[in-house]
Design an enzyme around this catalytic site. Structure first.
Site, short mmCIF file in Angstrom:
data_model
loop_
_atom_site.label_atom_id
_atom_site.label_comp_id
_atom_site.label_asym_id
_atom_site.label_seq_id
_atom_site.Cartn_x
_atom_site.Cartn_y
_atom_site.Cartn_z
N ASN A 1 0.76 10.35 5.89
CA ASN A 1 -0.47 10.01 6.61
C ASN A 1 -1.52 11.10 6.54
O ASN A 1 -2.72 10.81 6.65
CB ASN A 1 -0.14 9.65 8.06
CG ASN A 1 0.47 8.27 8.15
OD1 ASN A 1 -0.22 7.28 8.02
ND2 ASN A 1 1.78 8.21 8.33
N SER B 1 -6.51 10.17 0.25
CA SER B 1 -6.76 10.88 -1.02
C SER B 1 -6.12 10.16 -2.18
O SER B 1 -5.34 9.26 -2.02
CB SER B 1 -6.22 12.29 -0.92
OG SER B 1 -4.84 12.28 -0.63
N GLU C 1 7.32 4.79 7.13
CA GLU C 1 6.86 5.97 6.40
C GLU C 1 7.71 7.18 6.73
O GLU C 1 7.81 7.61 7.88
CB GLU C 1 5.38 6.22 6.73
CG GLU C 1 4.50 5.15 6.12
CD GLU C 1 3.06 5.19 6.58
OE1 GLU C 1 2.22 4.55 5.90
OE2 GLU C 1 2.78 5.82 7.60
N THR D 1 0.87 -1.19 0.00
CA THR D 1 0.00 0.00 0.00
C THR D 1 0.90 1.24 0.00
O THR D 1 1.26 1.74 -1.04
CB THR D 1 -0.97 -0.01 1.19
OG1 THR D 1 -0.25 -0.25 2.39
CG2 THR D 1 -2.04 -1.07 1.01
N THR E 1 3.62 -8.30 12.34
CA THR E 1 3.67 -6.98 11.71
C THR E 1 2.50 -6.85 10.77
O THR E 1 1.49 -7.49 10.98
CB THR E 1 5.03 -6.77 11.02
OG1 THR E 1 5.08 -5.45 10.53
CG2 THR E 1 5.26 -7.76 9.92
N LYS F 1 4.52 -7.00 3.57
CA LYS F 1 4.22 -5.59 3.32
C LYS F 1 4.08 -4.90 4.67
O LYS F 1 3.65 -5.51 5.66
CB LYS F 1 2.96 -5.40 2.48
CG LYS F 1 1.65 -5.79 3.11
CD LYS F 1 0.98 -4.74 3.96
CE LYS F 1 0.84 -3.43 3.21
NZ LYS F 1 0.23 -2.39 4.13
#
Length: 408
Positions: free
Chosen positions: A403, A408, A280, A156, A193, A182
């Site tokens: 985040n 969107s 991230e 993702t 995880t 992932k």
């Protein structure tokens, strides 16, 4: 998958085929993206399965059904959906999972509880049954794909596909493990995880496979954190086809059991590190090593308190050797600690020992260490023999950007 690749990214390894395991991919269209988002893996009859799952009390139906199904110990297929976590979706979400299980089971001629389903993505939107049905049908009819294709499909916000492998000699036979995972954000597991899958040709009983996976998980997946948030969908499954042809491993005294256990833990550690390296917005991979605790579990909890501290993580992002923030994190962990016995270091260089800053401490080599991509923090509590290492990443503006724009 994100277009921007993490500076900590690793090239996808050349994973071998595993006898009795066939991956395929398709596009279900769960999001408005022009890529495949459904991975289907067919498994040979008699494949053993073990799993660890999130302890998040708002978990998805996929987790609830997976936890139930893994108890019977056998698997024929895995379906992974990307773009929609199907969590917090009530009976509609559960019906979508049961539909997928029934559809695959009918195609393979197996019980529905031998079909495992995982989903990842936005929370609160029921998985569209029509898209799921068409996607599964397309995947089951598709040509076999590579492990890298399968890994990309389940991603993702990941910035690179993640895979790992290991081998072991079991009762004179070579056994191979190949795995994909992932995960990039919402990573603070107390079990596993995000979504990870391990495939092996080892012959092993489901009960012993579960024992080994749970133990490996305790020292790997349960020792990583990106942002202190435990996902609603966290799942790690291990599938063993038995195609290697050796006598089945039934317990720790079986010939080759130690070698297989070591290989399984090696793969789990590789996968866990890859998730952290794709955290991230991550720019630095951080290892926090805690020693001198009253127990290993206490050391792990102290390590996670440090690794989850926004103040520690932002200091590392800013390449600031602010060891006072580590002192703070140790003290808030809720575990036994004594200020006057505490020692703290970076990159193997002690800044403070037994509750006191070292008079000859030179920050220059520590500052140089913090400029690197891989950073280590060492803590000695001075209380006992307990020790643990946990892994995390720094906290940067990139995490906020990813985040803030996630839906969107």
């Amino acid at each position: 998958m994100s277009d921007a690749v993490s500076p900590l990214a690793s090239p996808f390894p050349a994973l071998p085929a595993i006898a009795g395991v066939t991956p395929r991919i398709a596009r279900a269209g769960y999001k408005a993206w022009g890529r495949c988002d459904l991975t289907y893996v067919e498994l040979a009859e008699g494949t053993a399965v073990a799993g660890v799952f999130t302890r998040n009390l708002c978990c998805s139906s996929e987790v609830e059904l997976g936890r139930r199904n893994v108890a019977q110990g056998r698997a024929r297929a895995l379906v992974v959906n990307a773009g929609n976590s199907n969590a917090f979706t009530g009976y509609r979400g559960r019906e979508a999972v049961e539909q997928i299980m029934a559809q695959v089971a009918a195609g393979l001629g197996c019980p529905a509880d031998e079909v495992f389903v995982s989903s990842t993505g936005v929370i609160g939107v029921p998985l569209p049954k029509d898209k799921a049905r068409d996607g599964v049908a397309a995947a089951m009819a598709a040509a076999p794909c590579t492990w890298e294709d399968a890994a990309r499909t389940i991603g993702t916000t990941d910035t690179f596909p993640k895979g790992a492998m290991a081998t072991a000699l079991v009762d004179g036979r070579k056994v191979t493990l190949a795995a994909i995972i992932k995960g990039s954000g919402m990573i603070a597991p107390d079990m596993a995880t995000m979504l990870g899958y391990i495939f092996t040709d080892c012959a092993i009983t489901p009960a012993f496979l579960q024992e080994l996976l749970s133990e490996a998980n305790r020292r790997t997946f349960s020792c990583i954190t990106v942002d202190s948030d435990t996902s609603t969908s966290d799942t790690v499954l291990a599938f063993a086809t038995g195609a290697a042809g050796h006598a089945p491993l039934t317990g720790p005294h079986s010939p080759g059991a130690d070698a297989f256990a070591a290989a399984l833990e090696d793969v789990c550690r590789q996968l866990a590190h890859l998730v952290v390296k794709d955290g991230e917005g991550a720019q630095k991979f951080i290892a926090v090593s805690v020693s001198g605790a009253v127990s290993d579990d206490s050391a792990r909890k102290v390590g996670l308190a440090i690794a989850n501290s926004p103040l520690v993580k932002t200091a590392i992002a800013g390449e600031d050797a602010n060891w006072g923030r580590v002192v703070m994190a140790v003290g808030k962990a809720g575990e036994p600690a004594d200020r006057d016995r505490l020692s703290i270091g970076f990159g193997g260089i002690w800044a403070a020992r037994e509750g006191q800053p070292l008079p000859d401490y030179d920050e220059a080599p520590v500052a140089a260490h913090l400029k690197g991509r891989e950073v280590s923090i060492e803590v000695d509590l001075g209380l006992g023999t307990g020790r643990a290492t946990v892994w995390t990443c720094d906290l940067t503006h990139g995490y906020i950007s990813i985040n803030a724009d996630y839906r969107s």
